[in-house]
Design an enzyme around this catalytic site. Structure first.
Site, PDB file in Angstrom:
ATOM      1  N   CYS A  31      99.681  38.250 -19.287  1.00  0.00           N
ATOM      2  CA  CYS A  31     100.505  38.143 -18.066  1.00  0.00           C
ATOM      3  C   CYS A  31     102.003  38.082 -18.359  1.00  0.00           C
ATOM      4  O   CYS A  31     102.802  38.629 -17.603  1.00  0.00           O
ATOM      5  CB  CYS A  31     100.097  36.913 -17.256  1.00  0.00           C
ATOM      6  SG  CYS A  31      98.360  36.958 -16.822  1.00  0.00           S
ATOM      7  N   HIS A  45     104.758  32.752 -12.806  1.00  0.00           N
ATOM      8  CA  HIS A  45     103.567  33.605 -12.708  1.00  0.00           C
ATOM      9  C   HIS A  45     102.597  32.954 -11.733  1.00  0.00           C
ATOM     10  O   HIS A  45     102.368  31.746 -11.781  1.00  0.00           O
ATOM     11  CB  HIS A  45     102.936  33.749 -14.100  1.00  0.00           C
ATOM     12  CG  HIS A  45     101.603  34.419 -14.072  1.00  0.00           C
ATOM     13  ND1 HIS A  45     101.357  35.541 -13.321  1.00  0.00           N
ATOM     14  CD2 HIS A  45     100.424  34.123 -14.694  1.00  0.00           C
ATOM     15  CE1 HIS A  45     100.095  35.907 -13.487  1.00  0.00           C
ATOM     16  NE2 HIS A  45      99.507  35.058 -14.310  1.00  0.00           N
ATOM     17  N   ASN A  65      96.050  36.418  -8.515  1.00  0.00           N
ATOM     18  CA  ASN A  65      96.742  36.595  -9.793  1.00  0.00           C
ATOM     19  C   ASN A  65      96.833  38.092 -10.094  1.00  0.00           C
ATOM     20  O   ASN A  65      95.831  38.726 -10.406  1.00  0.00           O
ATOM     21  CB  ASN A  65      95.940  35.858 -10.872  1.00  0.00           C
ATOM     22  CG  ASN A  65      96.559  35.967 -12.258  1.00  0.00           C
ATOM     23  OD1 ASN A  65      97.436  36.789 -12.490  1.00  0.00           O
ATOM     24  ND2 ASN A  65      96.079  35.150 -13.174  1.00  0.00           N
TER      25      ASN A  65
END
Ligand code: ACO
Length: 324
Positions: A111, A250, A280
């Site tokens: 990520c 994030h 996500n």
């Protein structure tokens, strides 16, 4: 020479998958997903929307906002964990859709790939090697899910965001901190389809072509390392959390976001959260958030922004930039 983020654009697929929809696919509930993660719905790419296509759309928006043409770009870096195929690189496919011939490559770093890619672009600009770099962050995680595994499939979504970085007379990107620990890779992985476990009937039967995650362990490391990366990046910038106008973390889990902000003593009003609408989206989440903040006039010129991420690898990192 300094570098700055000149423009950001994002794109998410139209198709929405709600928690109620998921209740029909796996043994779960809206209540469980909301309470444990903060997610209410996520976007799912249509058949023709690959990672390069999503990245192409977000790039068009970033170019338009910067008042640039595709031919003004000298390099394309694509951060993705869900490429269109093993090769060619998704960055090359985005460049092809934009109809430009430039150096192009992919960067895979979980990520935080977005922060890694911004750091590479920043270094190349500040070294004087390139003028306008397109950083594409794009994921079609829905294609990489095991839709019978309720511990992962409820958490992820599809989307893309693109950044254009350029030269600047004053610091736009101020500091960053990147770190990784490959010893923890087993806790979050996509096991099959690579050289260790090539695709076979057995890997398909064993459901090895899907994200495998030990959620509790990932959670524990994420909270500690995200806060630590923020502090290290702020230290390098000679700033404190009080100097930050926005923390844009994030979007993996609302509880990780809240715990990170709490550790840094950053009030909730300064933390941007949109996980409820997208889940996500891995590398794409920070850019999608920043684009929304620009659209809604929350992110204003001159503000200091702290972005931070954590993910597969493990990798983690943070960056401080002034939006100029
Ligand atoms: N619906 C209902 N019940 C579920 C579901 C579901 N979707 N998933 C798991 N459960 C059950 C489990 O089976 C378990 O049941 P048991 O107690 O009978 O064994 C129970 O719920 C609790 O499971 P835990 O995994 O312990 O739940 P936890 O509170 O840790 O929450 C979660 C799970 C949301 C995955 C959390 O651990 C988390 O967010 N971890 C971090 C994940 C993350 O951020 N990943 C991304 C970072 S990297 C990247 O972005 C790629």
């Amino acid at each position: 020479m300094y570098s700055k983020i000149l423009s950001i654009g994002s794109y998410v697929p139209k198709n929405i998958l709600t928690n109620q929809d998921l209740e029909k696919i796996v043994e779960t509930s809206d209540e469980w997903i909301t309470e444990r993660s903060g997610i209410k719905e996520r976007r799912i790419a249509s058949k023709n929307e690959t990672s390069s296509v999503l990245g192409y759309y977000s790039s068009l928006k970033a170019l338009e906002r910067a008042n640039l043409k595709p031919s003004d770009i000298d390099l394309v870096i694509c951060a993705t964990n869900t490429p269109d195929m093993q090769f060619p690189a998704t960055g090359c496919l985005v460049a092809s859709l934009l109809n430009i011939k430039v150096p192009c490559f992919d960067l895979e770093a979980g990520c935080p790939g977005v922060i890694y890619a911004l750091e590479v672009a920043r270094a190349l600009i500040e070294a004087g090697l390139y003028r306008n770099i397109l950083v594409v962050t794009s994921e079609t995680l829905s294609r990489y899910m095991d839709w019978s595994d309720r511990t992962t499939c409820v958490l992820f979504g599809d989307g893309a965001s693109s950044f254009i970085l350029t030269r600047s007379d004053e610091p736009g990107i101020i500091s960053s901190y990147l770190m990784g620990d490959g010893n923890l890779g087993e806790l979050l992985k996509f096991p099959a389809g690579g050289s260790r476990q090539p695709a076979s009937i057995i890997t398909v039967k064993n459901r090895e072509h899907g994200v495998k995650m030990q959620g509790r362990e990932v959670f524990r490391y994420a909270v500690g390392y995200m806060a630590d990366a923020c502090i290290k990046s702020l230290d390098k910038a000679n700033l404190t959390p009080d100097d930050i106008d926005w923390l844009v973390p994030h979007q993996a889990n609302i509880r990780i976001i809240d715990a990170t902000a709490e550790k840094l003593n950053i009030p909730k009003e300064k933390v941007y959260v949109n996980i409820q609408r997208y889940g996500n989206t891995s590398v794409a989440s920070i850019g999608i958030a920043l684009d929304e903040m620009i659209e809604s006039n929350l992110l204003k010129k001159g503000q200091n922004v702290l972005i931070v991420s954590f993910g597969a690898g493990f990798t983690w990192g943070a960056m401080v930039f002034r939006y100029i």
